[in-house]
Enzyme design. Structure first.
Site, PDB file in Angstrom:
ATOM      1  N   ARG A  44      -4.694  -4.182   6.051  1.00  0.00           N
ATOM      2  CA  ARG A  44      -4.242  -5.070   4.982  1.00  0.00           C
ATOM      3  C   ARG A  44      -4.035  -6.453   5.563  1.00  0.00           C
ATOM      4  NH1 ARG A  44       0.991  -3.829   4.032  1.00  0.00           N
ATOM      5  NH2 ARG A  44       1.623  -5.936   4.588  1.00  0.00           N
ATOM      6  N   GLU A  79      10.397   0.526  12.210  1.00  0.00           N
ATOM      7  CA  GLU A  79       9.811   0.899  10.920  1.00  0.00           C
ATOM      8  C   GLU A  79       9.721   2.414  10.734  1.00  0.00           C
ATOM      9  OE1 GLU A  79       6.435  -1.797   9.734  1.00  0.00           O
ATOM     10  OE2 GLU A  79       6.610  -2.404  11.830  1.00  0.00           O
ATOM     11  N   TYR A  94      10.413  -2.202  -0.135  1.00  0.00           N
ATOM     12  CA  TYR A  94      10.593  -0.756  -0.055  1.00  0.00           C
ATOM     13  C   TYR A  94      11.698  -0.173  -0.934  1.00  0.00           C
ATOM     14  CZ  TYR A  94       7.663  -1.530   4.006  1.00  0.00           C
ATOM     15  OH  TYR A  94       6.630  -1.912   4.826  1.00  0.00           O
ATOM     16  N   ASP A 121      -2.553 -10.227   5.025  1.00  0.00           N
ATOM     17  CA  ASP A 121      -1.575 -10.974   4.241  1.00  0.00           C
ATOM     18  C   ASP A 121      -1.891 -12.464   4.287  1.00  0.00           C
ATOM     19  OD1 ASP A 121      -0.334  -8.577   3.741  1.00  0.00           O
ATOM     20  OD2 ASP A 121       1.193  -8.836   5.293  1.00  0.00           O
ATOM     21  N   SER A 174       6.884  -5.256   8.443  1.00  0.00           N
ATOM     22  CA  SER A 174       7.788  -4.907   7.337  1.00  0.00           C
ATOM     23  C   SER A 174       8.890  -5.938   7.121  1.00  0.00           C
ATOM     24  CB  SER A 174       8.415  -3.521   7.551  1.00  0.00           C
ATOM     25  OG  SER A 174       7.431  -2.522   7.487  1.00  0.00           O
ATOM     26  N   GLU A 222      -1.235 -12.490   8.712  1.00  0.00           N
ATOM     27  CA  GLU A 222      -1.346 -11.407   9.684  1.00  0.00           C
ATOM     28  C   GLU A 222      -2.234 -10.298   9.144  1.00  0.00           C
ATOM     29  OE1 GLU A 222       2.218  -8.642   9.852  1.00  0.00           O
ATOM     30  OE2 GLU A 222       3.140 -10.392   8.891  1.00  0.00           O
ATOM     31  N   ASN A 232      -2.337  -6.084   9.117  1.00  0.00           N
ATOM     32  CA  ASN A 232      -1.604  -4.837   9.345  1.00  0.00           C
ATOM     33  C   ASN A 232      -2.618  -3.707   9.498  1.00  0.00           C
ATOM     34  OD1 ASN A 232       1.409  -5.590   8.588  1.00  0.00           O
ATOM     35  ND2 ASN A 232       0.055  -6.617   7.134  1.00  0.00           N
ATOM     36  N   GLY A 235       1.570   0.384   5.027  1.00  0.00           N
ATOM     37  CA  GLY A 235       2.385   1.376   4.357  1.00  0.00           C
ATOM     38  C   GLY A 235       1.600   2.150   3.308  1.00  0.00           C
TER      39      GLY A 235
END
Length: 313
Positions: free
Chosen positions: A257, A23, A219, A259, A153, A272, A274, A278
């Site tokens: 974050r 990443e 992205y 998900d 990602s 998950e 994070n 990002g």
């Protein structure tokens, strides 16, 4: 609560980005945005690319704290290595510590903790080389998702709807280190909840133009829709409460974050956490913060302030 947003209180700040994980490019994009925002707010911030460069900064004693936007593992900043290094030098860092980052990087162990606490997550199993792929597929069923257990990602992820595609999905995910995660494919809405200062920000429902929210949709593409808040009323409150509980049980702190998939029956299923999300122009945490009235510059200061919260050193 944030203790201070006074730029002078932070001292000299190393913005940790880049690295050698899969990443890297996303991390560089995130880090440069954060660096620009901190400098615009009069924070004495500078760029550090990768862990060896950070080690030299620590040896020289040339930073007071670190804003970590390294993504991923093995040269990234989400597997506990950076946090352990900083803890050894007594330098505070944004976000989660050794336990939270290492645990959340491992999707399988995170799920096991959620299950032990009674939190909902899609049915799953782990995969290691040498297992009987045909037998696993017959017992688990389709459709399913194959993903590396220690990547982010959407790297190495495949949706499998037909038996002939299963081996190719395993081969792709096996290019990355560690176990593979075989997970039930949930048909429904993909949502994410940003956590900042121990509260949930408005959720985001992600509507990609393609089949799912892959690396390109995250992205590159400009046609992915982000609906914020993703839910309304009590449904939104319940999602935020679930995300915050998942965050706490996973050992995360400061910001992150979470998900989630919401199936067609209205059940929220955790995917998950994070711990260094990002911070690019396409990223979700800045979008959620904006919906809560927090612009990007203030968001960066608030995240930086997590490095001086009690227990964040």
């Amino acid at each position: 609560m944030t203790r201070t947003l006074d730029p002078a209180a932070f001292g000299r700040v190393a913005v940790q980005m880049g690295g050698t994980s899969s990443e890297r490019e996303v991390s560089l994009d995130s880090g440069r945005g954060v660096l620009d925002a901190l400098r615009a707010a009069a924070v004495d911030a500078f760029e550090v690319d990768g862990i060896p460069a950070l080690r030299e900064v620590l040896i020289n004693g040339s930073c007071d704290r670190v804003f970590n936007v390294l993504h991923g593992q093995r040269g990234g900043g989400e597997d506990g290595v950076v946090q352990g290094l900083l803890e050894a030098f007594g330098v505070p860092v944004t976000g989660s510590g050794v336990l939270g980052t290492a645990l959340c990087m491992d999707k399988i162990r995170t799920k096991q903790i959620w299950i032990a606490a009674g939190l909902p997550t899609p049915r799953f199993t782990s995969w290691t080389q040498g297992r009987d792929a045909k037998a696993l597929l017959e017992s688990f069923g389709l459709p399913l998702i194959v993903k590396p257990a220690h990547e982010g990602s959407s790297v190495g992820i495949t949706r499998v709807h037909a038996h002939p595609d299963f081996q190719a999905a395993l081969d792709l995910a096996a290019r990355y280190d560690g176990e593979l995660l075989i997970e039930e494919l949930i048909e429904g809405s993909e949502l994410t909840v940003a956590i900042l200062e121990n509260r949930a920000l408005p959720s985001i429902r992600i509507v990609p133009r393609g089949a799912f929210y892959d690396y390109h949709a995250k992205y590159v593409a400009d046609d992915t829709q982000y609906l914020c808040p993703g839910l309304e009323g009590r449904d939104e409150d319940e999602l935020g409460e679930l995300a915050l509980e998942a965050f706490r049980l996973s050992g995360a702190r400061g910001w992150a974050r979470v998900d989630v998939m919401r199936d067609r029956a209205g059940r929220n299923l955790l995917l998950e956490v994070n711990t260094a999300p990002g911070m690019t122009s396409h990223s979700l945490v800045p979008k959620a913060a904006a919906a809560a009235g927090i612009d990007f510059g203030e968001l960066c200061l608030r995240i930086l302030a997590t490095s001086i919260m009690e227990g964040a050193a």
